[in-house]
Scaffold this motif. Structure first.
Motif, PDB file in Angstrom:
ATOM      1  N   VAL A 313       0.187 -11.386  24.245  1.00 37.74           N
ATOM      2  CA  VAL A 313      -0.725 -11.510  23.111  1.00 37.74           C
ATOM      3  C   VAL A 313      -2.007 -10.756  23.431  1.00 37.74           C
ATOM      4  O   VAL A 313      -2.578 -10.921  24.515  1.00 37.74           O
ATOM      5  CB  VAL A 313      -1.042 -12.993  22.808  1.00 37.74           C
ATOM      6  CG1 VAL A 313      -2.061 -13.088  21.687  1.00 37.74           C
ATOM      7  CG2 VAL A 313       0.228 -13.745  22.446  1.00 37.74           C
ATOM      8  N   GLU A 314      -2.454  -9.938  22.501  1.00 35.39           N
ATOM      9  CA  GLU A 314      -3.672  -9.161  22.708  1.00 35.39           C
ATOM     10  C   GLU A 314      -4.824  -9.766  21.912  1.00 35.39           C
ATOM     11  O   GLU A 314      -5.039  -9.438  20.750  1.00 35.39           O
ATOM     12  CB  GLU A 314      -3.438  -7.707  22.301  1.00 35.39           C
ATOM     13  CG  GLU A 314      -2.390  -6.995  23.146  1.00 35.39           C
ATOM     14  CD  GLU A 314      -2.183  -5.561  22.720  1.00 35.39           C
ATOM     15  OE1 GLU A 314      -2.860  -5.129  21.749  1.00 35.39           O
ATOM     16  OE2 GLU A 314      -1.354  -4.867  23.339  1.00 35.39           O
ATOM     17  N   THR A 315      -5.551 -10.665  22.530  1.00 37.84           N
ATOM     18  CA  THR A 315      -6.738 -11.267  21.934  1.00 37.84           C
ATOM     19  C   THR A 315      -7.567 -11.909  23.036  1.00 37.84           C
ATOM     20  O   THR A 315      -7.028 -12.392  24.047  1.00 37.84           O
ATOM     21  CB  THR A 315      -6.370 -12.335  20.876  1.00 37.84           C
ATOM     22  OG1 THR A 315      -7.571 -12.899  20.340  1.00 37.84           O
ATOM     23  CG2 THR A 315      -5.534 -13.432  21.485  1.00 37.84           C
ATOM     24  N   ASP A 316      -8.879 -11.925  22.854  1.00 36.26           N
ATOM     25  CA  ASP A 316      -9.781 -12.536  23.827  1.00 36.26           C
ATOM     26  C   ASP A 316     -10.151 -13.963  23.454  1.00 36.26           C
ATOM     27  O   ASP A 316     -10.750 -14.683  24.252  1.00 36.26           O
ATOM     28  CB  ASP A 316     -11.074 -11.702  23.955  1.00 36.26           C
ATOM     29  CG  ASP A 316     -10.798 -10.322  24.527  1.00 36.26           C
ATOM     30  OD1 ASP A 316      -9.863 -10.209  25.345  1.00 36.26           O
ATOM     31  OD2 ASP A 316     -11.508  -9.368  24.148  1.00 36.26           O
ATOM     32  N   ASN A 317      -9.794 -14.382  22.254  1.00 35.15           N
ATOM     33  CA  ASN A 317     -10.071 -15.742  21.817  1.00 35.15           C
ATOM     34  C   ASN A 317      -9.100 -16.700  22.512  1.00 35.15           C
ATOM     35  O   ASN A 317      -7.887 -16.595  22.355  1.00 35.15           O
ATOM     36  CB  ASN A 317      -9.921 -15.839  20.297  1.00 35.15           C
ATOM     37  CG  ASN A 317     -10.363 -17.188  19.756  1.00 35.15           C
ATOM     38  OD1 ASN A 317      -9.854 -18.229  20.159  1.00 35.15           O
ATOM     39  ND2 ASN A 317     -11.322 -17.158  18.829  1.00 35.15           N
ATOM     40  N   VAL A 318      -9.653 -17.637  23.290  1.00 36.61           N
ATOM     41  CA  VAL A 318      -8.827 -18.522  24.105  1.00 36.61           C
ATOM     42  C   VAL A 318      -7.889 -19.369  23.250  1.00 36.61           C
ATOM     43  O   VAL A 318      -6.690 -19.492  23.537  1.00 36.61           O
ATOM     44  CB  VAL A 318      -9.711 -19.438  24.978  1.00 36.61           C
ATOM     45  CG1 VAL A 318      -8.844 -20.419  25.768  1.00 36.61           C
ATOM     46  CG2 VAL A 318     -10.564 -18.603  25.925  1.00 36.61           C
ATOM     47  N   LYS A 320      -6.920 -18.874  20.080  1.00 39.83           N
ATOM     48  CA  LYS A 320      -5.938 -18.036  19.400  1.00 39.83           C
ATOM     49  C   LYS A 320      -4.870 -17.531  20.372  1.00 39.83           C
ATOM     50  O   LYS A 320      -3.688 -17.461  20.023  1.00 39.83           O
ATOM     51  CB  LYS A 320      -6.626 -16.842  18.731  1.00 39.83           C
ATOM     52  CG  LYS A 320      -7.388 -17.196  17.467  1.00 39.83           C
ATOM     53  CD  LYS A 320      -7.932 -15.945  16.796  1.00 39.83           C
ATOM     54  CE  LYS A 320      -8.636 -16.266  15.486  1.00 39.83           C
ATOM     55  NZ  LYS A 320      -9.136 -15.037  14.823  1.00 39.83           N
ATOM     56  N   LYS A 321      -5.295 -17.204  21.582  1.00 41.89           N
ATOM     57  CA  LYS A 321      -4.354 -16.702  22.577  1.00 41.89           C
ATOM     58  C   LYS A 321      -3.306 -17.752  22.901  1.00 41.89           C
ATOM     59  O   LYS A 321      -2.102 -17.458  22.980  1.00 41.89           O
ATOM     60  CB  LYS A 321      -5.104 -16.285  23.842  1.00 41.89           C
ATOM     61  CG  LYS A 321      -4.247 -15.553  24.859  1.00 41.89           C
ATOM     62  CD  LYS A 321      -5.091 -15.020  25.999  1.00 41.89           C
ATOM     63  CE  LYS A 321      -4.254 -14.189  26.954  1.00 41.89           C
ATOM     64  NZ  LYS A 321      -5.060 -13.601  28.049  1.00 41.89           N
ATOM     65  N   TRP A 322      -3.758 -19.018  23.077  1.00 37.10           N
ATOM     66  CA  TRP A 322      -2.812 -20.090  23.372  1.00 37.10           C
ATOM     67  C   TRP A 322      -1.845 -20.287  22.206  1.00 37.10           C
ATOM     68  O   TRP A 322      -0.637 -20.426  22.405  1.00 37.10           O
ATOM     69  CB  TRP A 322      -3.560 -21.396  23.632  1.00 37.10           C
ATOM     70  CG  TRP A 322      -2.637 -22.552  23.888  1.00 37.10           C
ATOM     71  CD1 TRP A 322      -2.123 -22.943  25.090  1.00 37.10           C
ATOM     72  CD2 TRP A 322      -2.071 -23.439  22.903  1.00 37.10           C
ATOM     73  NE1 TRP A 322      -1.286 -24.020  24.922  1.00 37.10           N
ATOM     74  CE2 TRP A 322      -1.233 -24.351  23.592  1.00 37.10           C
ATOM     75  CE3 TRP A 322      -2.196 -23.552  21.520  1.00 37.10           C
ATOM     76  CZ2 TRP A 322      -0.537 -25.360  22.939  1.00 37.10           C
ATOM     77  CZ3 TRP A 322      -1.495 -24.551  20.867  1.00 37.10           C
ATOM     78  CH2 TRP A 322      -0.685 -25.441  21.573  1.00 37.10           C
ATOM     79  N   TYR A 324      -1.003 -18.156  19.743  1.00 42.66           N
ATOM     80  CA  TYR A 324      -0.114 -17.019  19.544  1.00 42.66           C
ATOM     81  C   TYR A 324       0.992 -16.988  20.608  1.00 42.66           C
ATOM     82  O   TYR A 324       2.149 -16.649  20.314  1.00 42.66           O
ATOM     83  CB  TYR A 324      -0.894 -15.705  19.564  1.00 42.66           C
ATOM     84  CG  TYR A 324      -1.831 -15.530  18.390  1.00 42.66           C
ATOM     85  CD1 TYR A 324      -1.628 -16.228  17.199  1.00 42.66           C
ATOM     86  CD2 TYR A 324      -2.921 -14.670  18.464  1.00 42.66           C
ATOM     87  CE1 TYR A 324      -2.477 -16.068  16.123  1.00 42.66           C
ATOM     88  CE2 TYR A 324      -3.780 -14.503  17.383  1.00 42.66           C
ATOM     89  CZ  TYR A 324      -3.554 -15.221  16.215  1.00 42.66           C
ATOM     90  OH  TYR A 324      -4.406 -15.079  15.142  1.00 42.66           O
ATOM     91  N   LYS A 325       0.634 -17.337  21.841  1.00 42.13           N
ATOM     92  CA  LYS A 325       1.636 -17.377  22.902  1.00 42.13           C
ATOM     93  C   LYS A 325       2.683 -18.448  22.614  1.00 42.13           C
ATOM     94  O   LYS A 325       3.876 -18.238  22.806  1.00 42.13           O
ATOM     95  CB  LYS A 325       0.972 -17.651  24.257  1.00 42.13           C
ATOM     96  CG  LYS A 325       0.357 -16.426  24.913  1.00 42.13           C
ATOM     97  CD  LYS A 325      -0.095 -16.742  26.323  1.00 42.13           C
ATOM     98  CE  LYS A 325      -0.587 -15.482  27.026  1.00 42.13           C
ATOM     99  NZ  LYS A 325      -1.001 -15.773  28.423  1.00 42.13           N
TER     100      LYS A 325
END
Length: 366
Positions: A313-318, A320-322, A324-325
């Motif tokens: 996942v390409e994002t720096d938002n913690v 959102k990253k969790w 999306y993963k």
């Protein structure tokens, strides 16, 4: 025959022609692709209904030579939660091995549409081992029984499949029908499990096994002290072997990996019966006093495929990253992806009641 494969944006943009993909029952990858695609067809049908759009779902089953025999409707919100697909016996449909006459597929939770409330109610039933009392499960069993009336001596020709919540329904339905003398091939993707997800905790396997042993002791002790009802491993389903598909990054189903490993460890110490007793209970049911039902994860045998590809996942938002993963790890799309490089990172695990021995081999195509 050159065809575009599957897109990941909730519907297919392929097969405008009337040609078919070859169905190869003898190939494990093909079985995985077909069953996961039919489940996606159920998702797409519900999306078609909600959005009141032109039907986009048909290629998910027609591309493999199936026709829609019946939609399964949830009485609570009138949503499509499952479907019965019938294989066309036309001579011009290529196949290898004997295809199933019927495949009964169940979708999982859909949070973006009006069906979310009823879906979450069924999810809670999974957590408390109460799925068997839900209207969807009862309707599913009734539907399976109706299909079996047409093939009472040919259970090999009827398959069950599902994803997430639908995997729970398919898995529990498979066990129920096996107890009635009708073992059905069952393919479940990301099935829920009513157990603490220790597999997702950091640490080495030995420490996790100690936690699982402690959990088992705790549950059995509670049952003995308070004379609580318990589930036991039913010998009638010992020969029934469902196909379970999980991703270790998926919190919903990752504990199935640890569950099989723990069975092996307990068997090494001669504690198989103790492990089976503990596996038949959930802490949620014991603590909250919920009516005990059939635990979805209580299996004597299983062939499990683990997708070890880590979601990117390409994002720096913690947050959102969790999220999306999790979505990628839980997604049905990973199981029909034809990329050989990705499938090279799949592993198969098998457990059988006779030895309770866990074997691990790279997945084969036959």
């Amino acid at each position: 025959m050159c065809l575009l494969f599957f897109f990941r944006n909730n519907f297919l943009c392929l097969l405008e022609s009337k040609s078919y993909l070859v169905f190869n029952r003898l190939n494990s990858n093909h079985r995985t692709t077909v069953t996961s695609s039919l489940v996606q067809g159920v998702y797409s049908m519900q999306q078609d209904r909600i959005k009141k759009r032109k039907a986009l779902a048909n290629p998910w089953w027609e591309s493999f030579g199936f026709s829609l025999d019946k939609c399964l409707i949830n009485e609570g919100d009138n949503s499509i939660y499952g479907a019965v697909f019938k294989y066309k016996n036309d001579q011009n449909i290529p196949h290898s091995g004997v295809p199933p006459s019927y495949v009964i597929a169940f979708r999982g939770t859909m949070l973006k549409f009006k069906t979310w409330r009823n879906d979450l109610e069924e999810d809670l039933r999974c957590l408390f081992n109460n799925l068997s009392n839900g209207t969807r499960f009862k309707h599913a069993i009734q539907t399976i029984g109706t299909v079996l009336e047409k093939h009472s001596t040919e259970t090999i020709s009827i398959w069950l499949t599902g994803h997430s919540l639908g995997a729970g329904i398919a898995l529990l339905a498979g066990k129920t029908m096996t107890k009635r003398g009708f073992p059905l091939d069952t393919y479940v993707f990301s099935p829920p499990i009513s157990s603490i997800p220790l597999e997702k905790l950091p640490g080495i396997d030995v420490v996790k096994d100690m936690f699982r042993f402690a959990e088992c002791v705790f549950k059995v002790t509670l049952a003995v002290l308070f004379d609580l009802p318990t589930q036991v491993d039913d010998p009638r389903i010992a020969a029934w072997t469902p196909y379970v598909y999980v991703n270790p990054s998926d919190i919903v189903c990752a504990e199935y990996i640890g569950l099989l490993k723990h069975k092996n460890v307990m068997a090494d110490f001669g504690l198989s019966e103790f492990e089976i007793l503990g596996a038949g209970m959930s802490i949620r049911s014991l603590v909250f006093g919920a009516e005990i039902g059939e635990p979805i994860q209580l299996l004597s045998s299983a062939d499990m495929t683990v997708n070890k590809n880590k979601p990117i996942v390409e994002t720096d938002n913690v947050l959102k990253k969790w999220w999306y993963k999790f979505k990628k790890a839980h997604a049905l799309a990973q199981w029909w992806d034809p990329n050989p490089a990705l499938r090279a990172n799949w592993e198969t695990h098998s457990i059988r009641p006779s030895t309770l021995c866990l074997d691990m081999d790279p997945i084969s195509s036959s």
